[in-house]
Design a protein around this motif. Structure first.
Motif, PDB file in Angstrom:
ATOM      1  N   GLY A 151      48.164  19.827  44.071  1.00  0.00           N
ATOM      2  CA  GLY A 151      47.827  18.586  43.568  1.00  0.00           C
ATOM      3  C   GLY A 151      48.934  18.183  44.361  1.00  0.00           C
ATOM      4  N   PRO A 152      48.939  17.059  44.770  1.00  0.00           N
ATOM      5  CA  PRO A 152      50.457  15.889  45.527  1.00  0.00           C
ATOM      6  C   PRO A 152      51.381  15.240  44.632  1.00  0.00           C
ATOM      7  CG  PRO A 152      48.026  14.654  45.816  1.00  0.00           C
ATOM      8  CD  PRO A 152      48.230  15.727  44.569  1.00  0.00           C
ATOM      9  N   ARG A 199      53.574   3.696  45.174  1.00  0.00           N
ATOM     10  CA  ARG A 199      52.959   4.267  46.494  1.00  0.00           C
ATOM     11  C   ARG A 199      51.917   3.863  46.439  1.00  0.00           C
ATOM     12  NH1 ARG A 199      52.316  10.161  43.662  1.00  0.00           N
ATOM     13  NH2 ARG A 199      51.772   9.707  41.842  1.00  0.00           N
ATOM     14  N   ALA A 200      50.852   4.293  47.575  1.00  0.00           N
ATOM     15  CA  ALA A 200      49.627   4.072  48.187  1.00  0.00           C
ATOM     16  C   ALA A 200      49.034   4.464  48.180  1.00  0.00           C
ATOM     17  CB  ALA A 200      48.800   2.303  48.522  1.00  0.00           C
ATOM     18  N   THR A 201      47.496   5.470  48.077  1.00  0.00           N
ATOM     19  CA  THR A 201      47.136   6.576  49.156  1.00  0.00           C
ATOM     20  C   THR A 201      46.133   6.671  50.341  1.00  0.00           C
ATOM     21  OG1 THR A 201      47.181   7.843  47.611  1.00  0.00           O
ATOM     22  CG2 THR A 201      45.587   8.888  49.323  1.00  0.00           C
ATOM     23  N   VAL A 202      46.343   6.211  51.583  1.00  0.00           N
ATOM     24  CA  VAL A 202      45.153   6.560  52.421  1.00  0.00           C
ATOM     25  C   VAL A 202      44.516   7.200  52.902  1.00  0.00           C
ATOM     26  CG1 VAL A 202      45.707   5.472  54.755  1.00  0.00           C
ATOM     27  CG2 VAL A 202      46.294   4.719  53.595  1.00  0.00           C
ATOM     28  N   ARG A 203      43.079   7.242  52.471  1.00  0.00           N
ATOM     29  CA  ARG A 203      42.479   8.533  53.031  1.00  0.00           C
ATOM     30  C   ARG A 203      41.715   8.197  54.484  1.00  0.00           C
ATOM     31  NH1 ARG A 203      41.635  10.903  48.338  1.00  0.00           N
ATOM     32  NH2 ARG A 203      42.349   9.993  46.386  1.00  0.00           N
ATOM     33  N   PHE A 204      41.796   9.486  54.908  1.00  0.00           N
ATOM     34  CA  PHE A 204      41.127   9.379  56.393  1.00  0.00           C
ATOM     35  C   PHE A 204      40.238  10.991  56.146  1.00  0.00           C
ATOM     36  CE2 PHE A 204      45.059  11.821  56.935  1.00  0.00           C
ATOM     37  CZ  PHE A 204      44.769  12.933  56.694  1.00  0.00           C
ATOM     38  N   ARG A 256      34.028  18.405  59.832  1.00  0.00           N
ATOM     39  CA  ARG A 256      34.931  17.324  58.885  1.00  0.00           C
ATOM     40  C   ARG A 256      35.590  18.132  58.136  1.00  0.00           C
ATOM     41  NH1 ARG A 256      33.496  13.941  55.396  1.00  0.00           N
ATOM     42  NH2 ARG A 256      33.746  12.082  56.077  1.00  0.00           N
ATOM     43  N   ILE A 257      37.205  17.358  58.153  1.00  0.00           N
ATOM     44  CA  ILE A 257      37.467  17.691  56.917  1.00  0.00           C
ATOM     45  C   ILE A 257      38.015  16.129  56.447  1.00  0.00           C
ATOM     46  CG2 ILE A 257      39.739  17.969  57.844  1.00  0.00           C
ATOM     47  CD1 ILE A 257      40.754  20.595  55.989  1.00  0.00           C
ATOM     48  N   GLU A 258      38.690  16.142  54.752  1.00  0.00           N
ATOM     49  CA  GLU A 258      39.097  14.853  54.495  1.00  0.00           C
ATOM     50  C   GLU A 258      40.518  15.122  54.142  1.00  0.00           C
ATOM     51  OE1 GLU A 258      36.732  13.420  52.306  1.00  0.00           O
ATOM     52  OE2 GLU A 258      34.897  12.304  53.512  1.00  0.00           O
ATOM     53  N   ASP A 259      41.259  13.890  54.164  1.00  0.00           N
ATOM     54  CA  ASP A 259      42.509  14.152  53.544  1.00  0.00           C
ATOM     55  C   ASP A 259      43.327  12.664  53.680  1.00  0.00           C
ATOM     56  OD1 ASP A 259      45.526  15.230  53.201  1.00  0.00           O
ATOM     57  OD2 ASP A 259      45.491  16.828  54.924  1.00  0.00           O
ATOM     58  N   SER A 260      44.190  12.764  53.028  1.00  0.00           N
ATOM     59  CA  SER A 260      45.037  11.202  52.656  1.00  0.00           C
ATOM     60  C   SER A 260      46.281  11.279  52.619  1.00  0.00           C
ATOM     61  CB  SER A 260      44.818  11.138  51.285  1.00  0.00           C
ATOM     62  OG  SER A 260      45.392  12.011  50.303  1.00  0.00           O
ATOM     63  N   ALA A 261      46.984  10.041  53.239  1.00  0.00           N
ATOM     64  CA  ALA A 261      48.677   9.814  52.993  1.00  0.00           C
ATOM     65  C   ALA A 261      49.213   9.086  52.585  1.00  0.00           C
ATOM     66  CB  ALA A 261      49.111   9.162  54.552  1.00  0.00           C
ATOM     67  N   VAL A 262      50.129   9.195  51.670  1.00  0.00           N
ATOM     68  CA  VAL A 262      50.767   9.107  50.676  1.00  0.00           C
ATOM     69  C   VAL A 262      52.400   7.976  51.185  1.00  0.00           C
ATOM     70  CG1 VAL A 262      52.045   9.025  48.513  1.00  0.00           C
ATOM     71  CG2 VAL A 262      50.313  10.651  49.084  1.00  0.00           C
ATOM     72  N   ILE A 263      51.810   6.367  51.060  1.00  0.00           N
ATOM     73  CA  ILE A 263      52.947   5.918  51.566  1.00  0.00           C
ATOM     74  C   ILE A 263      54.058   4.921  50.614  1.00  0.00           C
ATOM     75  CG2 ILE A 263      53.773   4.042  52.782  1.00  0.00           C
ATOM     76  CD1 ILE A 263      51.134   3.846  54.066  1.00  0.00           C
ATOM     77  N   TYR A 264      55.406   5.197  50.358  1.00  0.00           N
ATOM     78  CA  TYR A 264      55.658   4.719  49.339  1.00  0.00           C
ATOM     79  C   TYR A 264      57.429   4.216  49.974  1.00  0.00           C
ATOM     80  CZ  TYR A 264      55.195  10.015  47.063  1.00  0.00           C
ATOM     81  OH  TYR A 264      54.470  10.729  46.683  1.00  0.00           O
ATOM     82  N   ALA A 283      51.785  13.453  53.585  1.00  0.00           N
ATOM     83  CA  ALA A 283      50.673  14.546  53.882  1.00  0.00           C
ATOM     84  C   ALA A 283      49.884  14.348  52.142  1.00  0.00           C
ATOM     85  CB  ALA A 283      50.819  15.428  54.290  1.00  0.00           C
ATOM     86  N   GLY A 284      48.829  14.250  51.382  1.00  0.00           N
ATOM     87  CA  GLY A 284      48.252  13.621  50.557  1.00  0.00           C
ATOM     88  C   GLY A 284      47.811  15.578  50.064  1.00  0.00           C
ATOM     89  N   LEU A 285      47.039  16.650  50.907  1.00  0.00           N
ATOM     90  CA  LEU A 285      46.673  17.491  50.198  1.00  0.00           C
ATOM     91  C   LEU A 285      47.805  18.515  50.600  1.00  0.00           C
ATOM     92  CD1 LEU A 285      43.032  17.636  50.935  1.00  0.00           C
ATOM     93  CD2 LEU A 285      43.754  17.062  48.922  1.00  0.00           C
ATOM     94  N   TYR A 286      49.598  18.183  50.341  1.00  0.00           N
ATOM     95  CA  TYR A 286      50.810  18.693  50.753  1.00  0.00           C
ATOM     96  C   TYR A 286      50.340  20.154  49.967  1.00  0.00           C
ATOM     97  CZ  TYR A 286      54.855  19.814  50.658  1.00  0.00           C
ATOM     98  OH  TYR A 286      56.962  20.376  51.489  1.00  0.00           O
ATOM     99  N   GLY A 287      50.296  21.348  50.743  1.00  0.00           N
ATOM    100  CA  GLY A 287      50.666  22.660  50.812  1.00  0.00           C
ATOM    101  C   GLY A 287      49.644  23.143  51.093  1.00  0.00           C
TER     102      GLY A 287
END
Length: 377
Positions: free
Chosen positions: A45-46, A148-153, A85-93, A63-67
């Motif tokens: 997990g993140p 922090r906030a999570t941006v999904r894509f 297709r794949i989904e992931d996210s970025a975590v902004i601090y 990166a959201g799905l770190y590791g």
């Protein structure tokens, strides 16, 4: 000299990327110290802790799905078939003491002037990963202080996409308020998005002519590596192989480990010092390109033959010999004149001795002059 010439310390890359002024502040994410290929690890997990870069910066991105699906260094790496297709996210601090609004967008990565890579500017037409990556929320994200906030894509590979490697980036930008003069500044972090579509890789590598010039008491060599393939990007490492005058040896070329996209190029530099004063050396550049996943190819450049001769010492020696020869010519004439005078003096002295032994006064002797008392009337 049998030892291998040593490489000059502090050799720098000659292909520094020339980004637009606003991009010079960003690209902490384009450090390009990437592990090749998509990583497969046990699900994790993140992490609740911010990235290391956030400790000394106003914000950080991880990166959201770190590791699980990401490359090292907080970048994103995926291996997807065409149509997948794949989904992931970025975590902004947000590490500041006030709320910040960040602008997030996807961008293609292109070959930059002078070598290297750079994300496309916002607003440009995206044709690759920058167009395939879609945010699940608004591009503007407000993050509270010390939060922090999570941006999904999602990333969808179009059906029919040819096999190969594709590179894009996820850019997070923070614009500061205008200061005196009405100038806004923007700090950006770009995280690479590396996509591999399985299939036959077209790995093509070419090298320019190996060139050299005198520099800092040695020789500086440059060669340009070009990705002439159609569908894969690769990293590379190079070296100079030096033969002649003893055992062969190598000198590393810099930089190393950066990406070269199809149609892109990068210039490598190596500096060799402690070259012999007299002798010959043959220098050849060797570059190994490695595609994420393990495929590699090594190519060699043309060979440069160097001949070393102590021209200064030789010129001084020749000048000394000419000066010595001139001195000998001048002194030889003087010695001949001196010998002639000595010979004439010896001849006159011998004649005088013969006359004295014969009892005849020498010519001009006053004893031969007639006197009045001897004359008779």
């Amino acid at each position: 000299m049998n030892g291998c010439p040593r490489a000059r310390g502090g050799a720098t890359a000659t292909h520094r990327v020339r980004f637009p002024a606003l991009w010079c502040l960003l690209l902490t994410g384009l450090v390009l110290a990437l592990a090749p290929g998509a990583q497969a690890a046990s699900a994790a997990g993140p992490s609740p802790t911010p990235p290391e870069s956030a400790a000394k910066a106003p914000f950080g991105v991880r990166a959201g799905l770190y590791g699980l699906t990401t490359l090292t260094g907080g970048h994103f790496g995926y291996a997807l078939k065409a149509g997948a297709r794949i989904e992931d996210s970025a975590v902004i601090y947000n590490e500041s003491d006030e709320a910040r609004t960040f602008h997030v967008y996807a961008a293609d990565v292109a070959h930059a002037a002078g070598g290297g890579l750079a994300p496309a500017q916002e607003g440009q037409r995206m044709a690759g990963v920058g167009a395939w990556l879609k945010l699940d929320s608004e591009a503007a994200v407000t993050v509270r202080p010390k939060s922090r906030a999570t941006v999904r894509f999602s990333l969808a590979v179009p059906a029919g996409t040819p096999p190969g490697s594709y590179l894009g980036s996820l850019v997070t930008a923070l614009r500061t308020p205008a200061v005196s003069g009405g100038v806004n500044t923007e700090t950006r972090i770009a995280r690479l998005v590396e996509l591999t579509v399985p299939g036959t890789a077209d790995l093509q590598v070419s090298l320019s002519e190996l060139e050299h010039r005198s520099a800092g008491g040695g020789e500086e060599f440059t060669v340009t590596v070009r990705n002439t393939g159609s569908n894969v990007l690769y990293t590379f490492a190079g070296s100079l192989r030096i033969t002649g005058g003893g055992s062969p040896c190598t000198v590393p070329l810099t930089p190393t480990g950066i990406y070269v996209i199809p149609g892109g190029s990068a210039t490598l530099t190596g500096r060799v010092a402690d070259l012999p004063a007299l002798g010959r050396r043959t220098v050849t550049a060797s570059v190994t390109a490695t595609v994420p996943g393990g495929t590699a190819k090594t190519v060699d450049s043309n060979s440069v033959r160097l001949t070393f001769f102590p021209w200064l010492i030789a010129a001084l020696a020749v000048g000394g010999l000419l000066a010595l020869a001139l001195l000998l010519v001048v002194t030889r004439g003087r010695r001949r004149a001196w010998r002639r005078r000595r010979a004439e003096e010896r001849t006159a002295l011998r004649a005088l001795r013969r006359e004295l032994r014969a009892g005849k006064p020498p010519a001009g002797d006053p004893r031969e002059a007639p006197s009045d008392s001897d004359e008779h009337p």
